[in-house]
Design a protein around this motif. Structure first.
Motif, PDB file in Angstrom:
ATOM      1  N   VAL A  58     -42.491   9.488 -30.483  1.00  0.00           N
ATOM      2  CA  VAL A  58     -41.889   8.809 -31.623  1.00  0.00           C
ATOM      3  C   VAL A  58     -42.135   9.656 -32.859  1.00  0.00           C
ATOM      4  CG1 VAL A  58     -42.106   6.524 -30.593  1.00  0.00           C
ATOM      5  CG2 VAL A  58     -43.902   7.347 -32.104  1.00  0.00           C
ATOM      6  N   ASP A  59     -41.350   9.429 -33.881  1.00  0.00           N
ATOM      7  CA  ASP A  59     -41.454  10.233 -35.089  1.00  0.00           C
ATOM      8  C   ASP A  59     -42.569   9.763 -36.013  1.00  0.00           C
ATOM      9  OD1 ASP A  59     -38.961  12.138 -35.045  1.00  0.00           O
ATOM     10  OD2 ASP A  59     -38.393  10.213 -34.184  1.00  0.00           O
ATOM     11  N   SER A  60     -42.873   8.480 -35.942  1.00  0.00           N
ATOM     12  CA  SER A  60     -43.944   7.948 -36.757  1.00  0.00           C
ATOM     13  C   SER A  60     -44.306   6.565 -36.241  1.00  0.00           C
ATOM     14  CB  SER A  60     -43.518   7.862 -38.224  1.00  0.00           C
ATOM     15  OG  SER A  60     -44.627   7.589 -39.050  1.00  0.00           O
ATOM     16  N   TRP A  61     -45.419   6.050 -36.735  1.00  0.00           N
ATOM     17  CA  TRP A  61     -45.832   4.701 -36.373  1.00  0.00           C
ATOM     18  C   TRP A  61     -46.451   4.041 -37.596  1.00  0.00           C
ATOM     19  CZ3 TRP A  61     -51.002   3.153 -36.535  1.00  0.00           C
ATOM     20  CH2 TRP A  61     -51.913   4.173 -36.732  1.00  0.00           C
ATOM     21  N   VAL A  62     -46.419   2.712 -37.590  1.00  0.00           N
ATOM     22  CA  VAL A  62     -46.999   1.924 -38.671  1.00  0.00           C
ATOM     23  C   VAL A  62     -47.864   0.857 -38.019  1.00  0.00           C
ATOM     24  CG1 VAL A  62     -46.506   0.328 -40.560  1.00  0.00           C
ATOM     25  CG2 VAL A  62     -45.034   2.286 -40.202  1.00  0.00           C
ATOM     26  N   ALA A  63     -49.102   0.722 -38.485  1.00  0.00           N
ATOM     27  CA  ALA A  63     -49.975  -0.333 -37.977  1.00  0.00           C
ATOM     28  C   ALA A  63     -49.369  -1.685 -38.326  1.00  0.00           C
ATOM     29  CB  ALA A  63     -51.366  -0.196 -38.582  1.00  0.00           C
ATOM     30  N   LYS A  64     -49.551  -2.642 -37.452  1.00  0.00           N
ATOM     31  CA  LYS A  64     -48.906  -3.946 -37.649  1.00  0.00           C
ATOM     32  C   LYS A  64     -49.306  -4.639 -38.943  1.00  0.00           C
ATOM     33  CE  LYS A  64     -47.247  -5.076 -33.226  1.00  0.00           C
ATOM     34  NZ  LYS A  64     -46.865  -6.126 -32.352  1.00  0.00           N
ATOM     35  N   SER A  65     -50.447  -4.352 -39.485  1.00  0.00           N
ATOM     36  CA  SER A  65     -50.835  -4.959 -40.767  1.00  0.00           C
ATOM     37  C   SER A  65     -50.505  -3.994 -41.911  1.00  0.00           C
ATOM     38  CB  SER A  65     -52.325  -5.306 -40.760  1.00  0.00           C
ATOM     39  OG  SER A  65     -53.077  -4.128 -40.560  1.00  0.00           O
ATOM     40  N   PHE A  66     -49.267  -3.516 -41.934  1.00  0.00           N
ATOM     41  CA  PHE A  66     -48.839  -2.509 -42.895  1.00  0.00           C
ATOM     42  C   PHE A  66     -48.475  -3.110 -44.250  1.00  0.00           C
ATOM     43  CE2 PHE A  66     -44.988  -4.039 -40.936  1.00  0.00           C
ATOM     44  CZ  PHE A  66     -44.101  -4.121 -41.982  1.00  0.00           C
ATOM     45  N   LEU A  67     -48.481  -2.240 -45.245  1.00  0.00           N
ATOM     46  CA  LEU A  67     -47.936  -2.581 -46.551  1.00  0.00           C
ATOM     47  C   LEU A  67     -46.492  -2.103 -46.577  1.00  0.00           C
ATOM     48  CD1 LEU A  67     -50.888  -1.377 -48.798  1.00  0.00           C
ATOM     49  CD2 LEU A  67     -50.327  -3.731 -48.164  1.00  0.00           C
ATOM     50  N   PHE A  68     -45.620  -2.876 -47.232  1.00  0.00           N
ATOM     51  CA  PHE A  68     -44.214  -2.522 -47.255  1.00  0.00           C
ATOM     52  C   PHE A  68     -43.981  -1.117 -47.818  1.00  0.00           C
ATOM     53  CE2 PHE A  68     -39.975  -2.382 -49.123  1.00  0.00           C
ATOM     54  CZ  PHE A  68     -39.219  -2.606 -47.985  1.00  0.00           C
ATOM     55  N   ASP A  69     -44.723  -0.728 -48.844  1.00  0.00           N
ATOM     56  CA  ASP A  69     -44.555   0.607 -49.425  1.00  0.00           C
ATOM     57  C   ASP A  69     -44.893   1.708 -48.425  1.00  0.00           C
ATOM     58  OD1 ASP A  69     -43.577  -0.232 -51.854  1.00  0.00           O
ATOM     59  OD2 ASP A  69     -45.530  -0.201 -52.846  1.00  0.00           O
ATOM     60  N   ASP A  70     -45.882   1.467 -47.549  1.00  0.00           N
ATOM     61  CA  ASP A  70     -46.213   2.447 -46.509  1.00  0.00           C
ATOM     62  C   ASP A  70     -45.044   2.611 -45.535  1.00  0.00           C
ATOM     63  OD1 ASP A  70     -48.719   2.737 -47.631  1.00  0.00           O
ATOM     64  OD2 ASP A  70     -49.684   1.377 -46.195  1.00  0.00           O
ATOM     65  N   LEU A  71     -44.463   1.497 -45.127  1.00  0.00           N
ATOM     66  CA  LEU A  71     -43.302   1.542 -44.231  1.00  0.00           C
ATOM     67  C   LEU A  71     -42.139   2.278 -44.898  1.00  0.00           C
ATOM     68  CD1 LEU A  71     -41.773   0.699 -41.654  1.00  0.00           C
ATOM     69  CD2 LEU A  71     -41.253  -1.464 -42.816  1.00  0.00           C
ATOM     70  N   LYS A  72     -41.887   1.958 -46.134  1.00  0.00           N
ATOM     71  CA  LYS A  72     -40.793   2.587 -46.885  1.00  0.00           C
ATOM     72  C   LYS A  72     -40.992   4.098 -46.975  1.00  0.00           C
ATOM     73  CE  LYS A  72     -39.113   2.509 -51.584  1.00  0.00           C
ATOM     74  NZ  LYS A  72     -39.210   1.834 -52.864  1.00  0.00           N
ATOM     75  N   GLN A  73     -42.194   4.557 -47.278  1.00  0.00           N
ATOM     76  CA  GLN A  73     -42.465   5.993 -47.379  1.00  0.00           C
ATOM     77  C   GLN A  73     -42.285   6.704 -46.043  1.00  0.00           C
ATOM     78  OE1 GLN A  73     -42.811   7.811 -50.146  1.00  0.00           O
ATOM     79  NE2 GLN A  73     -42.325   5.869 -51.128  1.00  0.00           N
ATOM     80  N   LYS A  74     -42.691   6.065 -44.949  1.00  0.00           N
ATOM     81  CA  LYS A  74     -42.514   6.682 -43.631  1.00  0.00           C
ATOM     82  C   LYS A  74     -41.040   6.789 -43.272  1.00  0.00           C
ATOM     83  CE  LYS A  74     -47.033   5.942 -41.850  1.00  0.00           C
ATOM     84  NZ  LYS A  74     -47.800   6.122 -40.669  1.00  0.00           N
ATOM     85  N   ILE A  75     -40.258   5.764 -43.592  1.00  0.00           N
ATOM     86  CA  ILE A  75     -38.818   5.806 -43.325  1.00  0.00           C
ATOM     87  C   ILE A  75     -38.176   6.937 -44.126  1.00  0.00           C
ATOM     88  CG2 ILE A  75     -36.639   4.572 -43.681  1.00  0.00           C
ATOM     89  CD1 ILE A  75     -38.216   1.985 -42.990  1.00  0.00           C
ATOM     90  N   ILE A  76     -38.518   7.060 -45.384  1.00  0.00           N
ATOM     91  CA  ILE A  76     -37.967   8.124 -46.220  1.00  0.00           C
ATOM     92  C   ILE A  76     -38.318   9.497 -45.642  1.00  0.00           C
ATOM     93  CG2 ILE A  76     -38.187   9.265 -48.481  1.00  0.00           C
ATOM     94  CD1 ILE A  76     -38.433   6.375 -49.661  1.00  0.00           C
ATOM     95  N   LYS A  77     -39.566   9.676 -45.246  1.00  0.00           N
ATOM     96  CA  LYS A  77     -40.009  10.952 -44.688  1.00  0.00           C
ATOM     97  C   LYS A  77     -39.252  11.296 -43.402  1.00  0.00           C
ATOM     98  CE  LYS A  77     -44.192  13.375 -43.290  1.00  0.00           C
ATOM     99  NZ  LYS A  77     -45.633  13.266 -43.110  1.00  0.00           N
ATOM    100  N   ILE A  78     -39.052  10.321 -42.528  1.00  0.00           N
ATOM    101  CA  ILE A  78     -38.323  10.550 -41.283  1.00  0.00           C
ATOM    102  C   ILE A  78     -36.883  10.939 -41.563  1.00  0.00           C
ATOM    103  CG2 ILE A  78     -37.374   9.444 -39.216  1.00  0.00           C
ATOM    104  CD1 ILE A  78     -39.973   7.777 -39.118  1.00  0.00           C
ATOM    105  N   LEU A  79     -36.229  10.208 -42.451  1.00  0.00           N
ATOM    106  CA  LEU A  79     -34.819  10.464 -42.721  1.00  0.00           C
ATOM    107  C   LEU A  79     -34.571  11.760 -43.479  1.00  0.00           C
ATOM    108  CD1 LEU A  79     -33.584   6.854 -43.481  1.00  0.00           C
ATOM    109  CD2 LEU A  79     -33.294   8.171 -41.381  1.00  0.00           C
ATOM    110  N   GLU A  80     -35.599  12.310 -44.090  1.00  0.00           N
ATOM    111  CA  GLU A  80     -35.447  13.593 -44.785  1.00  0.00           C
ATOM    112  C   GLU A  80     -35.509  14.775 -43.822  1.00  0.00           C
ATOM    113  OE1 GLU A  80     -38.520  13.435 -47.747  1.00  0.00           O
ATOM    114  OE2 GLU A  80     -37.200  12.505 -49.210  1.00  0.00           O
ATOM    115  N   LYS A  81     -36.016  14.564 -42.586  1.00  0.00           N
ATOM    116  CA  LYS A  81     -36.116  15.652 -41.614  1.00  0.00           C
ATOM    117  C   LYS A  81     -34.724  16.038 -41.127  1.00  0.00           C
ATOM    118  CE  LYS A  81     -40.493  14.338 -39.471  1.00  0.00           C
ATOM    119  NZ  LYS A  81     -41.091  13.888 -38.200  1.00  0.00           N
ATOM    120  N   PRO A  82     -34.491  17.324 -40.930  1.00  0.00           N
ATOM    121  CA  PRO A  82     -33.199  17.720 -40.343  1.00  0.00           C
ATOM    122  C   PRO A  82     -33.186  17.355 -38.853  1.00  0.00           C
ATOM    123  CG  PRO A  82     -34.592  19.629 -40.682  1.00  0.00           C
ATOM    124  CD  PRO A  82     -35.320  18.452 -41.263  1.00  0.00           C
ATOM    125  N   PHE A  83     -32.010  17.030 -38.348  1.00  0.00           N
ATOM    126  CA  PHE A  83     -31.884  16.681 -36.932  1.00  0.00           C
ATOM    127  C   PHE A  83     -31.695  17.902 -36.086  1.00  0.00           C
ATOM    128  CE2 PHE A  83     -30.848  12.800 -39.094  1.00  0.00           C
ATOM    129  CZ  PHE A  83     -31.460  11.855 -38.302  1.00  0.00           C
TER     130      PHE A  83
END
Length: 83
Positions: A58-83
């Protein structure tokens, strides 16, 4: 399992997946996605054990007790990677 049906009708930029259902791990959906769309980024909700994410590529993971900002930053980082 709705994932095959959804991916036939929709081409997402990212999958956010919780492989834990009713206290058990279910990796079949993740395995199916990686076989059908190997370059589709996947972020999983998980316990804080990174070996799960490396084992299933997987490209990343988030612990189930995450903060929304942590999830948002991981999504941004993943989507910035070239395919």
């Amino acid at each position: 399992n709705l994932i095959p049906e959804l991916l036939r009708s929709f081409d997402p930029d990212l999958i956010i997946l919780d492989p834990y259902v009713r206290g058990e791990m279910h990796w079949e959906s993740l395995e199916w996605i990686k076989k059908q769309k190997p370059h589709l980024p996947i972020l999983i909700f998980a316990t804080p054990y990174k070996e799960d994410s490396h084992q299933f590529q997987v490209d990343s993971w988030v612990a189930k007790s995450f903060l929304f900002d942590d999830l948002k930053q991981k999504i941004i980082k993943i989507l910035e990677k070239p395919f």
